[in-house]
Design an enzyme around this catalytic site. Structure first.
Site, PDB file in Angstrom:
ATOM      1  CG  ASP A 193      -0.470   0.125   2.515  1.00 51.27           C
ATOM      2  OD1 ASP A 193       0.750   0.285   2.562  1.00 51.27           O
ATOM      3  OD2 ASP A 193      -1.197   0.087   3.515  1.00 51.27           O
ATOM      4  CG  HIS A 194      -0.834   4.872   1.465  1.00 54.60           C
ATOM      5  ND1 HIS A 194      -2.117   4.063   1.421  1.00 54.60           N
ATOM      6  CD2 HIS A 194      -0.744   5.232   2.938  1.00 54.60           C
ATOM      7  CE1 HIS A 194      -2.717   4.028   2.819  1.00 54.60           C
ATOM      8  NE2 HIS A 194      -2.001   4.743   3.488  1.00 54.60           N
ATOM      9  CG  HIS A 204       5.900 -29.761  10.320  1.00 56.17           C
ATOM     10  ND1 HIS A 204       5.664 -29.136  11.647  1.00 56.17           N
ATOM     11  CD2 HIS A 204       7.010 -30.344  10.393  1.00 56.17           C
ATOM     12  CE1 HIS A 204       6.607 -29.390  12.450  1.00 56.17           C
ATOM     13  NE2 HIS A 204       7.589 -29.911  11.751  1.00 56.17           N
ATOM     14  CB  CYS A 230       0.585  -2.584   4.602  1.00 56.66           C
ATOM     15  SG  CYS A 230       0.123  -3.682   5.925  1.00 56.66           S
ATOM     16  CG  HIS A 266       7.651 -26.092  11.596  1.00 58.61           C
ATOM     17  ND1 HIS A 266       7.796 -25.971  12.881  1.00 58.61           N
ATOM     18  CD2 HIS A 266       8.674 -26.871  10.977  1.00 58.61           C
ATOM     19  CE1 HIS A 266       9.206 -26.686  13.300  1.00 58.61           C
ATOM     20  NE2 HIS A 266       9.648 -27.182  12.220  1.00 58.61           N
ATOM     21  CB  THR A 277       1.583  -3.315  10.981  1.00 56.25           C
ATOM     22  OG1 THR A 277       0.396  -3.527  10.214  1.00 56.25           O
ATOM     23  CG2 THR A 277       1.244  -1.923  11.562  1.00 56.25           C
ATOM     24  NE  ARG A 294       3.202   4.096   7.972  1.00 55.49           N
ATOM     25  CZ  ARG A 294       2.008   4.392   7.482  1.00 55.49           C
ATOM     26  NH1 ARG A 294       0.884   3.752   8.294  1.00 55.49           N
ATOM     27  NH2 ARG A 294       1.616   5.170   6.785  1.00 55.49           N
TER      28      ARG A 294
HETATM   29  C1  RB5 Z   1      -2.072   2.646   6.387  1.00 56.28           C
HETATM   30  O1  RB5 Z   1      -2.223   3.843   7.072  1.00 56.28           O
HETATM   31  C2  RB5 Z   1      -2.049   1.244   7.271  1.00 56.28           C
HETATM   32  O2  RB5 Z   1      -3.094   1.220   8.223  1.00 56.28           O
HETATM   33  C3  RB5 Z   1      -1.430   0.106   6.651  1.00 56.28           C
HETATM   34  O3  RB5 Z   1      -0.544   0.314   6.076  1.00 56.28           O
HETATM   35  C4  RB5 Z   1      -1.381  -1.314   7.771  1.00 56.28           C
HETATM   36  O4  RB5 Z   1      -0.501  -0.844   8.669  1.00 56.28           O
HETATM   37  C5  RB5 Z   1      -2.635  -1.886   7.914  1.00 56.28           C
HETATM   38  O5  RB5 Z   1      -2.395  -2.742   8.534  1.00 56.28           O
END
Ligand code: RB5
Length: 154
Positions: A8-9, A133, A65, A98, A67, A109
């Site tokens: 994503d962005h 497994h 993304c 596994h 997280t 991030r």
């Molecule tokens: C985007 O702001 C954020 O929510 C996304 O990149 C991700 O972390 C969601 O799980």
């Protein structure tokens, strides 16, 4: 080998770096994510990449993304997908050995680019061990396909 990559962005820069890293290893990469900082909802990239993996058009998928959580959760909604959401190389390796994870997700991030590269390397380099497994992965598939666990009386 051919992999799908989606983002994503929040993860454009990391996606680009990982894409180049993979290409440098001779891996063909199908980019289904966004290339701009404009809002891009992660389930879209997750769905595109997961469909390519589930159909066998690619050998696996990398998702990024903010997280790694949202994009990984969305991918796991597609039948046949076992996406490991992780922030460390050990989990990435074990997810293949596994759990036969066919996709991996992490957060731009949360971790740095070097850890991201190590995660990808461990996941790609590991081999599914099968045996007990495989029986457990089959149980995951049973839940996915039937929404029951009849083989275990559940
Ligand atoms: C985007 O702001 C954020 O929510 C996304 O990149 C991700 O972390 C969601 O799980």
């Amino acid at each position: 080998m051919k992999l799908a990559i989606g983002n994503d962005h929040a993860a454009v820069d990391m996606k680009n770096e990982i894409m180049e890293y993979l290409k440098g290893k001779g891996i063909e990469v199908v980019n289904v994510g966004t290339d701009t900082a404009d809002r891009f909802d992660y389930p879209v990239a997750a769905y595109r990449a997961a469909k390519l993996v589930a159909s066998g058009e690619v050998d696996g998928g990398v998702l990024i993304c903010g997280t790694g959580v949202g994009i990984g959760l969305a991918a796991n909604k597609v039948k046949g997908i076992r996406c490991c959401i992780c922030s460390d190389p050990y989990t990435a390796k074990l997810s293949k050995q596994h759990n036969n994870a066919n996709m991996i997700a992490f957060g731009a991030r949360v971790i740095g680019i070097e850890t991201a590269k190590m995660i990808v390397d461990e996941w790609l380099g590991a081999k599914f061990e099968g045996g007990r497994h495989a029986e457990r992965v089959a149980l995951i598939t049973e839940i996915e396909q039937t929404q029951q666990l009849a083989s275990r009386g559940e």
